[in-house]
Design a protein around this motif. Structure first.
Motif, PDB file in Angstrom:
ATOM      1  N   VAL A  50      -6.252   5.373   5.040  1.00 29.04           N
ATOM      2  CA  VAL A  50      -7.446   4.536   4.896  1.00 29.04           C
ATOM      3  C   VAL A  50      -7.806   4.395   3.410  1.00 29.04           C
ATOM      4  O   VAL A  50      -8.257   3.328   2.975  1.00 29.04           O
ATOM      5  N   ASN A  52      -5.624   4.273   0.967  1.00 29.78           N
ATOM      6  CA  ASN A  52      -4.708   3.253   0.452  1.00 29.78           C
ATOM      7  C   ASN A  52      -5.157   1.849   0.863  1.00 29.78           C
ATOM      8  O   ASN A  52      -5.089   0.907   0.074  1.00 29.78           O
ATOM      9  N   TYR A  53      -5.607   1.712   2.101  1.00 31.34           N
ATOM     10  CA  TYR A  53      -6.125   0.434   2.596  1.00 31.34           C
ATOM     11  C   TYR A  53      -7.290  -0.028   1.713  1.00 31.34           C
ATOM     12  O   TYR A  53      -7.349  -1.181   1.291  1.00 31.34           O
ATOM     13  N   GLY A  54      -8.199   0.879   1.444  1.00 37.91           N
ATOM     14  CA  GLY A  54      -9.348   0.550   0.598  1.00 37.91           C
ATOM     15  C   GLY A  54      -8.935   0.164  -0.809  1.00 37.91           C
ATOM     16  O   GLY A  54      -9.484  -0.778  -1.390  1.00 37.91           O
ATOM     17  N   GLY A  56      -6.120  -1.212  -1.654  1.00 42.14           N
ATOM     18  CA  GLY A  56      -5.534  -2.547  -1.548  1.00 42.14           C
ATOM     19  C   GLY A  56      -6.580  -3.627  -1.382  1.00 42.14           C
ATOM     20  O   GLY A  56      -6.463  -4.730  -1.910  1.00 42.14           O
ATOM     21  N   ARG A  57      -7.597  -3.303  -0.661  1.00 43.12           N
ATOM     22  CA  ARG A  57      -8.641  -4.296  -0.384  1.00 43.12           C
ATOM     23  C   ARG A  57      -9.517  -4.573  -1.602  1.00 43.12           C
ATOM     24  O   ARG A  57      -9.942  -5.705  -1.819  1.00 43.12           O
ATOM     25  N   TYR A  58      -9.785  -3.532  -2.389  1.00 44.05           N
ATOM     26  CA  TYR A  58     -10.791  -3.684  -3.438  1.00 44.05           C
ATOM     27  C   TYR A  58     -10.294  -3.538  -4.870  1.00 44.05           C
ATOM     28  O   TYR A  58     -11.006  -3.888  -5.795  1.00 44.05           O
ATOM     29  N   THR A 103       0.484   0.531   3.710  1.00 42.44           N
ATOM     30  CA  THR A 103      -0.940   0.698   4.005  1.00 42.44           C
ATOM     31  C   THR A 103      -1.800   0.045   2.923  1.00 42.44           C
ATOM     32  O   THR A 103      -2.865  -0.494   3.210  1.00 42.44           O
ATOM     33  N   GLY A 107      -4.415  -3.518   3.327  1.00 43.66           N
ATOM     34  CA  GLY A 107      -5.743  -3.742   2.756  1.00 43.66           C
ATOM     35  C   GLY A 107      -5.777  -4.975   1.889  1.00 43.66           C
ATOM     36  O   GLY A 107      -6.724  -5.770   1.945  1.00 43.66           O
ATOM     37  N   ARG A 110      -5.992  -7.944   3.847  1.00 40.52           N
ATOM     38  CA  ARG A 110      -7.212  -7.927   4.652  1.00 40.52           C
ATOM     39  C   ARG A 110      -6.950  -7.908   6.155  1.00 40.52           C
ATOM     40  O   ARG A 110      -7.613  -8.597   6.949  1.00 40.52           O
ATOM     41  N   PHE A 113      -9.515  -4.080  10.082  1.00 38.06           N
ATOM     42  CA  PHE A 113      -9.496  -2.624   9.931  1.00 38.06           C
ATOM     43  C   PHE A 113      -9.174  -1.918  11.240  1.00 38.06           C
ATOM     44  O   PHE A 113      -8.416  -0.956  11.248  1.00 38.06           O
ATOM     45  N   PHE A 116      -5.487  -2.051  11.795  1.00 38.88           N
ATOM     46  CA  PHE A 116      -4.862  -1.145  10.840  1.00 38.88           C
ATOM     47  C   PHE A 116      -4.971   0.295  11.336  1.00 38.88           C
ATOM     48  O   PHE A 116      -3.979   1.023  11.413  1.00 38.88           O
TER      49      PHE A 116
END
Length: 145
Positions: A50, A52-54, A56-58, A103, A107, A110, A113, A116
């Motif tokens: 999670v 890593n997802y964050g 990638g997203r931000y 992962t 993110g 997008r 979630f 994911f």
């Protein structure tokens, strides 16, 4: 032991080098409850993804910086997997090298979630289940207390 296992599993799913499998096997050999080992390691590893997802997203707009965790070639490879297999490529989230990148890209692209989280949970929990199951089948597991 469970807190250590959670921490190592969490770190292993982020960009920091850690080997959670070693601690999973050790905990199991020491007689800790196999179901709790599986649950704690799976939760820690999934929550690490999670992060890593964050990222990638931000944080993608920092990708040209030297400290940025993923280099261009790694991002290209992960992006190729996503283009080819879509969200199901996250079933490889457990895999060394490519898993962290996938992962991150989820993110970045997008991906919803909840999708994911579900697919990464299946990937991570499945890996630990196979590991613990293999120990049991090979007769290398200690009895649960």
């Amino acid at each position: 032991m469970y807190l250590s296992l959670f921490t190592v599993a969490f770190l292993a799913a982020t960009l920091l080098p850690a080997q959670s499998e070693i601690l999973v096997v050790t905990a199991q050999q020491l007689g800790y409850n196999s179901w709790l080992i599986w649950l704690v390691a799976s939760l820690g590893n999934t929550l690490g993804s999670v992060v890593n997802y964050g990222l990638g997203r931000y944080l993608l707009h920092y990708q040209e910086r030297r400290w940025f965790p993923f280099k261009g070639k790694s991002l290209e490879r992960g992006h190729w997997w996503f283009e080819r297999y879509g969200k199901w490529s996250l079933l490889l989230a457990w895999a060394p090298f490519i898993g962290d990148t996938l992962t991150f890209i989820a993110g970045m692209l997008r991906l919803r979630f909840w999708q994911f989280l579900l697919i990464v949970w299946i990937s991570k929990a499945g890996r630990y289940a196979l590991l613990l199951g293999a120990l049991s089948v090979l007769g290398l597991s200690a009895q649960d207390p």
